[in-house]
Scaffold this motif. Structure first.
Motif, PDB file in Angstrom:
ATOM      1  N   GLU A  65       0.825  -1.204   0.000  1.00 13.58           N
ATOM      2  CA  GLU A  65       0.000   0.000   0.000  1.00 13.58           C
ATOM      3  C   GLU A  65       0.861   1.257   0.000  1.00 13.58           C
ATOM      4  O   GLU A  65       0.591   2.224  -0.724  1.00 13.58           O
ATOM      5  CB  GLU A  65      -0.930   0.007   1.222  1.00 13.58           C
ATOM      6  N   MET A  66       1.935   1.248   0.817  1.00  8.21           N
ATOM      7  CA  MET A  66       2.816   2.417   0.895  1.00  8.21           C
ATOM      8  C   MET A  66       3.574   2.614  -0.402  1.00  8.21           C
ATOM      9  O   MET A  66       3.750   3.746  -0.861  1.00  8.21           O
ATOM     10  CB  MET A  66       3.791   2.259   2.069  1.00  8.21           C
ATOM     11  N   ILE A  67       4.027   1.533  -1.028  1.00  9.88           N
ATOM     12  CA  ILE A  67       4.728   1.634  -2.304  1.00  9.88           C
ATOM     13  C   ILE A  67       3.807   2.229  -3.367  1.00  9.88           C
ATOM     14  O   ILE A  67       4.196   3.127  -4.132  1.00  9.88           O
ATOM     15  CB  ILE A  67       5.249   0.259  -2.757  1.00  9.88           C
ATOM     16  N   ILE A  77      20.900   4.403  -0.777  1.00 12.86           N
ATOM     17  CA  ILE A  77      19.936   4.557  -1.865  1.00 12.86           C
ATOM     18  C   ILE A  77      18.906   3.437  -1.749  1.00 12.86           C
ATOM     19  O   ILE A  77      19.257   2.264  -1.616  1.00 12.86           O
ATOM     20  CB  ILE A  77      20.630   4.510  -3.237  1.00 12.86           C
ATOM     21  N   VAL A  78      17.643   3.814  -1.757  1.00 11.83           N
ATOM     22  CA  VAL A  78      16.553   2.848  -1.634  1.00 11.83           C
ATOM     23  C   VAL A  78      15.890   2.715  -3.004  1.00 11.83           C
ATOM     24  O   VAL A  78      15.509   3.722  -3.615  1.00 11.83           O
ATOM     25  CB  VAL A  78      15.512   3.313  -0.586  1.00 11.83           C
ATOM     26  N   PHE A  79      15.758   1.490  -3.476  1.00 11.58           N
ATOM     27  CA  PHE A  79      15.205   1.323  -4.827  1.00 11.58           C
ATOM     28  C   PHE A  79      14.391   0.041  -4.948  1.00 11.58           C
ATOM     29  O   PHE A  79      14.564  -0.913  -4.182  1.00 11.58           O
ATOM     30  CB  PHE A  79      16.327   1.340  -5.873  1.00 11.58           C
ATOM     31  N   LEU A  80      13.498   0.047  -5.917  1.00  8.68           N
ATOM     32  CA  LEU A  80      12.681  -1.122  -6.238  1.00  8.68           C
ATOM     33  C   LEU A  80      13.335  -1.895  -7.374  1.00  8.68           C
ATOM     34  O   LEU A  80      13.865  -1.309  -8.314  1.00  8.68           O
ATOM     35  CB  LEU A  80      11.278  -0.685  -6.663  1.00  8.68           C
ATOM     36  N   TYR A  81      13.270  -3.211  -7.259  1.00  9.67           N
ATOM     37  CA  TYR A  81      13.767  -4.049  -8.346  1.00  9.67           C
ATOM     38  C   TYR A  81      13.070  -5.403  -8.263  1.00  9.67           C
ATOM     39  O   TYR A  81      12.539  -5.795  -7.214  1.00  9.67           O
ATOM     40  CB  TYR A  81      15.283  -4.218  -8.261  1.00  9.67           C
ATOM     41  N   LYS A  82      13.079  -6.108  -9.382  1.00 11.00           N
ATOM     42  CA  LYS A  82      12.367  -7.384  -9.477  1.00 11.00           C
ATOM     43  C   LYS A  82      13.081  -8.517  -8.753  1.00 11.00           C
ATOM     44  O   LYS A  82      12.530  -9.614  -8.629  1.00 11.00           O
ATOM     45  CB  LYS A  82      12.176  -7.763 -10.941  1.00 11.00           C
ATOM     46  N   ASP A  83      14.300  -8.242  -8.270  1.00 11.78           N
ATOM     47  CA  ASP A  83      15.105  -9.283  -7.636  1.00 11.78           C
ATOM     48  C   ASP A  83      15.795  -8.714  -6.402  1.00 11.78           C
ATOM     49  O   ASP A  83      15.809  -7.500  -6.185  1.00 11.78           O
ATOM     50  CB  ASP A  83      16.148  -9.815  -8.623  1.00 11.78           C
ATOM     51  N   ILE A  84      16.412  -9.598  -5.623  1.00 15.13           N
ATOM     52  CA  ILE A  84      17.162  -9.188  -4.441  1.00 15.13           C
ATOM     53  C   ILE A  84      18.577  -8.802  -4.857  1.00 15.13           C
ATOM     54  O   ILE A  84      19.306  -9.623  -5.430  1.00 15.13           O
ATOM     55  CB  ILE A  84      17.215 -10.328  -3.403  1.00 15.13           C
ATOM     56  N   PHE A 137      11.039  -6.200  -4.883  1.00 14.88           N
ATOM     57  CA  PHE A 137      11.782  -6.098  -3.631  1.00 14.88           C
ATOM     58  C   PHE A 137      12.274  -4.660  -3.437  1.00 14.88           C
ATOM     59  O   PHE A 137      12.629  -3.973  -4.402  1.00 14.88           O
ATOM     60  CB  PHE A 137      12.993  -7.034  -3.645  1.00 14.88           C
ATOM     61  N   ILE A 138      12.295  -4.230  -2.188  1.00 16.61           N
ATOM     62  CA  ILE A 138      12.953  -2.977  -1.836  1.00 16.61           C
ATOM     63  C   ILE A 138      14.380  -3.325  -1.443  1.00 16.61           C
ATOM     64  O   ILE A 138      14.609  -4.162  -0.563  1.00 16.61           O
ATOM     65  CB  ILE A 138      12.240  -2.269  -0.668  1.00 16.61           C
ATOM     66  N   ASN A 139      15.339  -2.701  -2.100  1.00 20.10           N
ATOM     67  CA  ASN A 139      16.750  -2.937  -1.814  1.00 20.10           C
ATOM     68  C   ASN A 139      17.384  -1.677  -1.223  1.00 20.10           C
ATOM     69  O   ASN A 139      16.987  -0.553  -1.548  1.00 20.10           O
ATOM     70  CB  ASN A 139      17.491  -3.317  -3.102  1.00 20.10           C
ATOM     71  N   PHE A 140      18.376  -1.899  -0.361  1.00 21.18           N
ATOM     72  CA  PHE A 140      19.091  -0.805   0.297  1.00 21.18           C
ATOM     73  C   PHE A 140      20.580  -0.978   0.050  1.00 21.18           C
ATOM     74  O   PHE A 140      21.186  -1.941   0.522  1.00 21.18           O
ATOM     75  CB  PHE A 140      18.831  -0.812   1.805  1.00 21.18           C
ATOM     76  N   LEU A 141      21.175  -0.059  -0.697  1.00 23.05           N
ATOM     77  CA  LEU A 141      22.610  -0.104  -0.966  1.00 23.05           C
ATOM     78  C   LEU A 141      23.205   1.289  -0.825  1.00 23.05           C
ATOM     79  O   LEU A 141      22.520   2.292  -1.060  1.00 23.05           O
ATOM     80  CB  LEU A 141      22.883  -0.621  -2.383  1.00 23.05           C
ATOM     81  N   ASP A 200      17.722  -1.718 -14.631  1.00 22.14           N
ATOM     82  CA  ASP A 200      16.553  -0.828 -14.627  1.00 22.14           C
ATOM     83  C   ASP A 200      15.953  -0.781 -13.217  1.00 22.14           C
ATOM     84  O   ASP A 200      14.905  -1.362 -12.944  1.00 22.14           O
ATOM     85  CB  ASP A 200      15.517  -1.328 -15.635  1.00 22.14           C
ATOM     86  N   ILE A 201      16.636  -0.059 -12.315  1.00 24.56           N
ATOM     87  CA  ILE A 201      16.151   0.059 -10.938  1.00 24.56           C
ATOM     88  C   ILE A 201      15.308   1.323 -10.801  1.00 24.56           C
ATOM     89  O   ILE A 201      15.510   2.299 -11.527  1.00 24.56           O
ATOM     90  CB  ILE A 201      17.316   0.075  -9.920  1.00 24.56           C
ATOM     91  N   ASN A 202      14.387   1.289  -9.869  1.00 23.37           N
ATOM     92  CA  ASN A 202      13.496   2.429  -9.626  1.00 23.37           C
ATOM     93  C   ASN A 202      13.837   3.023  -8.260  1.00 23.37           C
ATOM     94  O   ASN A 202      13.442   2.495  -7.221  1.00 23.37           O
ATOM     95  CB  ASN A 202      12.035   1.971  -9.669  1.00 23.37           C
ATOM     96  N   ILE A 203      14.596   4.118  -8.263  1.00 16.92           N
ATOM     97  CA  ILE A 203      15.018   4.745  -7.007  1.00 16.92           C
ATOM     98  C   ILE A 203      13.839   5.461  -6.361  1.00 16.92           C
ATOM     99  O   ILE A 203      13.177   6.286  -6.996  1.00 16.92           O
ATOM    100  CB  ILE A 203      16.182   5.719  -7.251  1.00 16.92           C
ATOM    101  N   ILE A 204      13.576   5.152  -5.084  1.00 13.88           N
ATOM    102  CA  ILE A 204      12.447   5.766  -4.393  1.00 13.88           C
ATOM    103  C   ILE A 204      12.894   6.614  -3.192  1.00 13.88           C
ATOM    104  O   ILE A 204      12.055   7.055  -2.408  1.00 13.88           O
ATOM    105  CB  ILE A 204      11.433   4.698  -3.929  1.00 13.88           C
TER     106      ILE A 204
END
Length: 223
Positions: A137-139, A177-184, A197-201, A213-217
């Motif tokens: 919901e938040m995403i 950097i917080v981003f959405l991606y289809k994988d871990i 997945f939400i990833n943190f790097l 193709d990452i989606n930075i949020i």
């Protein structure tokens, strides 16, 4: 016994003198912050700037024997009382003790929590910050309204994230950097649903992902 009492009284007098100097300096800081606030109001610049606050903690830590987190533990309230000269921020939170503790840990005493049950209840014309756990919901809310993640806080075993329509500036290579991606892609990650997945790097680590193709949020300043 009399000598010990005399020594204590002398030390207390020194503490009182230091406390007066501290208050004088805080009042001077408040006056300067008020001037900054007047400039910000004209240019509509954001009042809460988490990356600037973290930079302050790190700078003060570098000239003392205190860690950045130790500086943050008491300096948050100094910044809070100064910030209220600009405005008292409305922050949307859930009606639970973790959210209330979390919003106070981030903003200090001078903040206005606005309780809500669902994101649909939030009036975006008056609330510019939301403290919440990640969820589908938040995403959806972030993507629909062009909001960003700008900070996080740990309250006991809960991790809450601060969202806003204001976007952070990334200042350091260790900022997250917080981003959405289809994988871990990171050890620290949150599964939202299958293939999302939400990833943190850190900024330095994401340089290796330029071809993906990452989606930075959002960005989280790393203290």
């Amino acid at each position: 016994m009399i000598k010990i009492t005399g020594d204590i009284n002398k030390l207390r007098d020194e503490i009182d003198a230091i406390d007066k100097k501290i208050i004088d300096l805080i009042l001077k800081r408040m006056d300067i912050v008020h001037q900054v606030g007047l400039t910000k109001s004209k240019s509509k610049t954001r009042i809460y700037v988490p990356e600037r606050e973290v930079a302050i903690y790190k700078k003060l830590s570098s000239c003392s024997n205190l860690s950045s987190k130790e500086i943050q533990s008491f300096y948050t309230e100094i910044i809070s009382v100064c910030r209220k000269l600009e405005d008292t921020l409305n922050v949307g939170i859930n009606r639970d003790i973790f959210s209330l503790l979390g919003v106070k840990k981030i903003f200090g005493e001078y903040v206005n929590p606005i309780f809500f049950n669902t994101l649909n209840e939030i009036d975006l014309s008056s609330i510019h910050y939301i403290l919440l756990k990640f969820s589908k919901e938040m995403i959806d809310f972030l993507l629909k309204n062009n909001w960003y993640i700008i900070n996080k806080i740990d309250v006991e075993e809960e991790t809450l994230y601060l969202f806003s329509f204001y976007k952070n500036e990334i200042l350091n290579y260790d900022d997250i950097i917080v981003f959405l991606y289809k994988d871990i892609l990171s050890e620290d990650h949150i599964k939202i649903e299958n293939n999302l997945f939400i990833n943190f790097l850190s900024r330095k680590q994401t340089e290796k992902l330029k071809n993906l193709d990452i989606n930075i949020i959002g960005f989280i300043p790393n203290i």
